[in-house]
Design an enzyme around this catalytic site. Structure first.
Site, PDB file in Angstrom:
ATOM      1  N   SER A 104      12.363  18.378   1.894  1.00  0.00           N
ATOM      2  CA  SER A 104      12.762  19.688   2.385  1.00  0.00           C
ATOM      3  C   SER A 104      13.629  19.508   3.626  1.00  0.00           C
ATOM      4  O   SER A 104      13.720  18.423   4.195  1.00  0.00           O
ATOM      5  CB  SER A 104      11.507  20.518   2.711  1.00  0.00           C
ATOM      6  OG  SER A 104      11.847  21.810   3.163  1.00  0.00           O
ATOM      7  N   CYS A 105      14.274  20.604   4.059  1.00  0.00           N
ATOM      8  CA  CYS A 105      15.097  20.567   5.280  1.00  0.00           C
ATOM      9  C   CYS A 105      15.322  21.996   5.731  1.00  0.00           C
ATOM     10  O   CYS A 105      14.405  22.813   5.679  1.00  0.00           O
ATOM     11  CB  CYS A 105      16.409  19.832   5.033  1.00  0.00           C
ATOM     12  SG  CYS A 105      17.451  20.576   3.755  1.00  0.00           S
ATOM     13  N   GLY A 106      16.541  22.322   6.167  1.00  0.00           N
ATOM     14  CA  GLY A 106      16.839  23.688   6.595  1.00  0.00           C
ATOM     15  C   GLY A 106      17.247  24.591   5.452  1.00  0.00           C
ATOM     16  O   GLY A 106      16.697  25.675   5.261  1.00  0.00           O
TER      17      GLY A 106
END
Length: 344
Positions: free
Chosen positions: A294-296
């Site tokens: 996951s990330c932004g």
């Protein structure tokens, strides 16, 4: 192969006619235009350069081609106001096409970079003049090194494009004085890309991840590893998100792994596989578990997903990317859910 095909078209050996000079030139030309299959997912500048020399672009050839695909993208709060299309026009790999992450997406979603529909993906590939049998090499910007290209490479894999690779990287391409071109690119001849199938095994949706997060640490809960590519401060909730009004913090049970740790600090290329493995091992990760990245907004999460494959860490069949990532998570979970964690 081309010479054999031409020779077999004559009625009999007794009537064999020596090819003319023009025919000989055509035969040699066709022999030189041969498809190159790279040996690994990552491609060096020299490998791409050699492949492009062996696969010169022609308007009449229907053979599979090597297509450089620029995935240049910058954060919306980029301090220099840079955009992907601007740096693409500034200089690029010769005959490259531009994949616009801000346009080739689910345009009806409120989240920035959700995957497009299969139909929209096929339309985009057709407009880019890419054919299903082309070998695509995705690359980033000189300024950022590896950043957004893994997202585009992953997108092509989600939609089953057979041959996809990443250039490691365009910064080294420029420093190595490999050829570039500049200015407004010539519009490619439109292709007819078939509508593909969507490989849902590579993506984890919000509702499934929410259930995993709710069950975290409960007896009998399904064990997964969730890796977050954002900065430590954003993961901890001590630094703000770049998107105004969005809470920072992290998904319960997730581990902070800023994507920069997977890249060489100077060249911004991927670290060698053994060094990548050491980074994952330093986090105490269990490679027997399903791993979610996951990330932004789902862009840099794919840097982790790609690194897992390069390091051969875990089973790639149970590696998934959370497409909506933190932007979707922080907007959809309710305060009463207790699913936004912060560290003190």
């Amino acid at each position: 192969m081309a010479f054999a095909a031409i020779r077999s078209s004559f009625p009999s050996p007794t009537r064999f006619i020596r090819p003319t000079t023009v025919m000989s030139q055509q035969i040699r030309h066709q022999a030189q235009i041969r498809h190159v299959s790279f040996s690994s997912y990552l491609v060096s500048p020299n490998e791409l350069s050699e492949a492009l020399k062996k696969n010169p672009s022609t308007k009449i050839s229907t053979s599979p081609r090597v297509i450089p695909l620029c995935a240049a993208w910058f954060m919306p709060n980029d301090p220099e106001g840079r955009t992907g299309i601007d740096v693409f026009r500034k200089h690029r790999v010769p005959q490259a096409r531009f994949f616009d992450l801000d346009a080739i997406k689910d345009t009806e979603s409120p989240y920035p970079h959700m995957l497009p529909t299969a139909e929209a993906f096929a339309d985009a590939m057709s407009e880019l003049g890419i054919r299903r049998d082309d070998e695509v090499v995705v690359y980033d910007t000189e300024e950022l090194g590896i950043f957004s290209a893994p997202r585009v490479g992953w997108t092509l894999r989600v939609f089953g494009h057979p041959k996809v690779h990443l250039l490691n990287n365009y910064r080294l391409w420029v420093r190595g004085n490999y050829p570039t071109e500049t200015g407004e690119p010539q519009k490619p001849e439109k292709s007819s890309y078939p509508v593909p199938t969507y490989d849902s095994k590579l993506v984890i949706p919000y509702l499934e991840l929410k259930e995993l997060a709710k069950e975290h640490r409960k007896e009998g809960a399904k064990e997964v590893e969730i890796l977050d590519a954002r900065s430590q401060g954003r993961w901890a909730g001590t630094d703000p998100e770049p998107r105004p009004g969005l809470s920072s913090g992290h998904i319960p049970g997730s581990t902070s792994l800023p994507f920069q740790e997977l890249l060489d600090p100077e060249t911004k290329t991927y670290l060698p596989p053994d060094e990548l493995r050491k980074v994952f091992e330093s986090r105490g990760l269990d490679e027997s578990k399903s791993i979610i990245s996951s990330c932004g907004t789902g862009v840099t999460a794919t840097i982790i997903e790609t690194a897992l494959g390069l390091a051969e860490f875990g089973d790639p069949s149970i590696h998934r990317v959370y497409d909506g990532s933190w932007t979707e998570w922080a907007q959809r979970v309710k305060p009463a859910d207790g699913l936004i964690k912060k560290t003190n």
